[in-house]
Structure formats: structure tokens, C-alpha cells
Design a protein around this motif. Structure first.
Motif, mmCIF file in Angstrom:
data_model
loop_
_atom_site.group_PDB
_atom_site.id
_atom_site.type_symbol
_atom_site.label_atom_id
_atom_site.label_comp_id
_atom_site.label_asym_id
_atom_site.label_seq_id
_atom_site.Cartn_x
_atom_site.Cartn_y
_atom_site.Cartn_z
ATOM 1 N N GLN A 154 -2.871 5.119 0.359
ATOM 2 C CA GLN A 154 -3.739 3.973 0.602
ATOM 3 C C GLN A 154 -3.804 3.618 2.078
ATOM 4 O O GLN A 154 -4.838 3.204 2.584
ATOM 5 N N TRP A 155 -2.665 3.765 2.780
ATOM 6 C CA TRP A 155 -2.682 3.514 4.228
ATOM 7 C C TRP A 155 -3.738 4.396 4.885
ATOM 8 O O TRP A 155 -4.526 3.936 5.697
ATOM 9 N N MET A 164 0.832 -1.196 0.000
ATOM 10 C CA MET A 164 0.000 0.000 0.000
ATOM 11 C C MET A 164 0.874 1.258 0.000
ATOM 12 O O MET A 164 1.907 1.303 0.651
ATOM 13 N N SER A 223 -9.169 -5.058 2.484
ATOM 14 C CA SER A 223 -9.081 -4.735 3.913
ATOM 15 C C SER A 223 -10.452 -4.801 4.572
ATOM 16 O O SER A 223 -10.607 -5.337 5.682
ATOM 17 N N ALA A 241 -7.252 -2.841 -2.971
ATOM 18 C CA ALA A 241 -6.517 -3.044 -1.718
ATOM 19 C C ALA A 241 -7.381 -2.692 -0.517
ATOM 20 O O ALA A 241 -7.444 -3.440 0.474
ATOM 21 N N GLU A 242 -8.068 -1.555 -0.616
ATOM 22 C CA GLU A 242 -8.943 -1.148 0.488
ATOM 23 C C GLU A 242 -10.169 -2.052 0.578
ATOM 24 O O GLU A 242 -10.659 -2.345 1.679
ATOM 25 N N THR A 269 -4.106 -11.821 4.703
ATOM 26 C CA THR A 269 -3.594 -11.337 5.993
ATOM 27 C C THR A 269 -2.092 -11.524 6.109
ATOM 28 O O THR A 269 -1.589 -12.024 7.112
ATOM 29 N N ALA A 275 -7.259 3.278 4.032
ATOM 30 C CA ALA A 275 -7.624 2.047 4.737
ATOM 31 C C ALA A 275 -7.943 2.330 6.201
ATOM 32 O O ALA A 275 -8.886 1.765 6.763
ATOM 33 N N ALA A 332 2.786 -6.019 5.234
ATOM 34 C CA ALA A 332 2.502 -4.757 5.933
ATOM 35 C C ALA A 332 1.187 -4.191 5.423
ATOM 36 O O ALA A 332 1.011 -3.992 4.224
ATOM 37 N N ARG A 333 0.273 -3.946 6.337
ATOM 38 C CA ARG A 333 -1.045 -3.464 5.951
ATOM 39 C C ARG A 333 -1.739 -2.912 7.185
ATOM 40 O O ARG A 333 -1.284 -3.127 8.312
ATOM 41 N N VAL A 334 -2.832 -2.227 6.960
ATOM 42 C CA VAL A 334 -3.636 -1.705 8.063
ATOM 43 C C VAL A 334 -4.582 -2.799 8.539
ATOM 44 O O VAL A 334 -5.242 -3.448 7.733
#
Length: 254
Positions: free
Chosen positions: A5-6, A1, A77, A73-74, A128, A9, A131-133
Motif C-alpha cells: 500500500q505504501w 498501510m 490519501s 487507504a489510498e 492526517t 500511495a 505513519a503514512r505517505v
């Protein structure tokens, strides 16, 4: 992301999302959008999910969907947060754990419930990683595992590492089940049983080259024990943690 995007999210998962400055009145909800994505991913995997497909399921245009979710991507999430079981299931199950089982009993419950979540939505294994929110539900699972270790004398870093170790074991079992085409209760033999069956055929013709393996497989065939990898590995991890806990709290393995 990306950094942008971070931020998107975080707003979507932790809310409230920013309201659009223009356009027609919003008629969808993030929950409906997430459920539509989950409904596609469960039978088809993440590869079947696209903004176009989800928009079609919701009977809106793709451009209309972009007013709610900036991109895939979102969207993923949101799907993860929707599909991961409410960590409250752990709280309810803990109420049934005997006091004498202590932290070990609580972590057993946690690991089994986490595996049930992966079995229910196998695409979560792919979604899952990296690195992601993370949303409230996903962080809630980590919170429950750390809470189970509270008072055991571990440092914060050690407790976090213990959770990572347990999660890795559960994920490994879920990945094997996914590769085998199903898991416990799926109506098919588990991955261990499938592997034993395949290797058994090989041992009939090449067993003399692998005497230790042949003896182990013969024991499995005689006494059972396949498809117990989750419990066997879980108990060994808990045994190791128990040794560390015992040293930290003066011999009390609780």
C-alpha cells in the motif's frame, strides 16, 4: 498501510500511476475521484466514505473504481492531498507580513492558515495521523514552516520539533472546535465560550469548592478573553522559541 500500500500511495500521490494492462479506456481522473470522496467526507466524516459510495457518486461500478485506486487507504490519501489548502496561500499571506515581524510573523500566518484548512475539512484531523505517505501539498506545509525558521540558528531537529509543537497546538484547537460542533465563523459559540457557560452554571452551586476557578471565570465574564486559545497559545510558543533563537543568534530575536 502495508508495504504494498505504501508503494501504491506513493505512485498515486507523486505519479504518474501505473497504467492498467487491460480493460476499457480510463475515463476518470484521480482528481475527480478525490473530489468525490471529499464531497462525502465534508458533511459525513470519513465514516461515510467507502469505495462503493465514491463509485456511486461517479456513476461507475466499484470494480471500475478499483482500476484507479487499490482501496480506501489510498483513496483517503488522495482526498487529503486534494483537501489540504495549497501551501501557496502561505506564500501569498507572507507577502503582507511586515519585515519587522520576521520569523514570528511568518509562523503566525502559517498557523492561522493551517487552522483554516482544518476548519474547512474537519475530517482531515482524523486522516492526517499515523505513519503514512504524504503528498506534495502536505509536505509543502512542513516546508513553509521550516523555511520560516531558516536563519534562526536552530538545528534541523529543533526546527522540526518546533513545527511539531505548532502543529499540535493548531490541531488541538481544531479538535476542540470540531467536538463543540463548529469553529470560528460557524455561527455558534466557540468551545471556550461553551465551556465557560457550562462551568458558570456549576460555579453558581459549587463555587465555594473551587475559589480560584470561580475567580478566573468571573474575570472572563467581566473582561472577555474566551475563544482566544489559538492566539494565546501561539504567542506563548513563539515566545519560547524566541528565547532559544535569541540565545543562538546572540540576542537577536528575529
Amino acid at each position: 498501510m502495508t508495504d504494498e500500500q505504501w508503494g501504491a500511495a506513493v505512485r498515486l500521490l507523486w505519479g504518474p500511476p501505473a497504467k492498467p494492462a487491460r480493460g476499457p479506456k480510463r475515463g476518470l481522473t484521480l482528481e475527480r475521484i478525490a473530489r468525490a470522496g471529499v464531497g462525502i467526507a465534508d458533511p459525513e466524516g470519513l465514516g461515510g466514505v467507502s469505495m462503493q459510495r465514491v463509485a456511486g457518486e461517479l456513476a461507475v461500478t466499484k470494480m471500475a473504481l478499483y482500476r484507479y485506486v487499490p482501496g480506501k487507504a489510498e483513496l483517503v490519501s488522495l482526498m487529503v492531498e486534494s483537501a489540504i489548502p495549497d501551501p501557496g496561500v502561505v506564500d501569498a499571506a507572507w507577502a503582507e507580513v511586515a519585515e519587522a515581524e520576521g520569523w514570528r510573523g511568518r509562523l503566525r500566518v502559517w498557523a492561522r492558515e493551517l487552522l483554516a484548512g482544518f476548519r474547512g475539512h474537519p475530517w482531515l484531523l482524523e486522516a492526517t495521523v499515523g505513519a503514512r505517505v504524504m503528498g506534495p501539498r502536505e509536505l509543502g506545509w512542513m516546508e513553509r514552516a521550516l523555511a520560516a525558521l531558516d536563519g534562526c540558528g536552530l538545528t534541523g531537529a529543533e526546527a522540526m520539533d518546533a513545527v511539531v509543537l505548532l502543529t499540535g497546538h493548531v490541531r488541538g484547537i481544531a479538535e476542540q472546535e470540531r467536538a463543540a460542533g463548529g469553529g470560528a465563523g460557524a455561527g455558534a459559540a466557540g468551545p471556550d465560550a461553551q465551556l465557560v457557560a457550562v462551568m458558570g452554571e456549576l460555579m453558581r452551586t459549587h463555587g465555594e469548592q473551587f475559589p480560584a476557578l470561580g475567580a478566573a471565570l468571573a474575570s472572563v465574564a467581566e473582561h472577555g478573553g474566551q475563544d482566544q486559545a489559538l492566539e494565546f497559545g501561539l504567542e506563548r510558543i513563539l515566545d519560547g522559541l524566541g528565547l532559544l533563537v535569541a540565545r543562538r543568534v546572540g540576542g537577536a530575536d528575529r
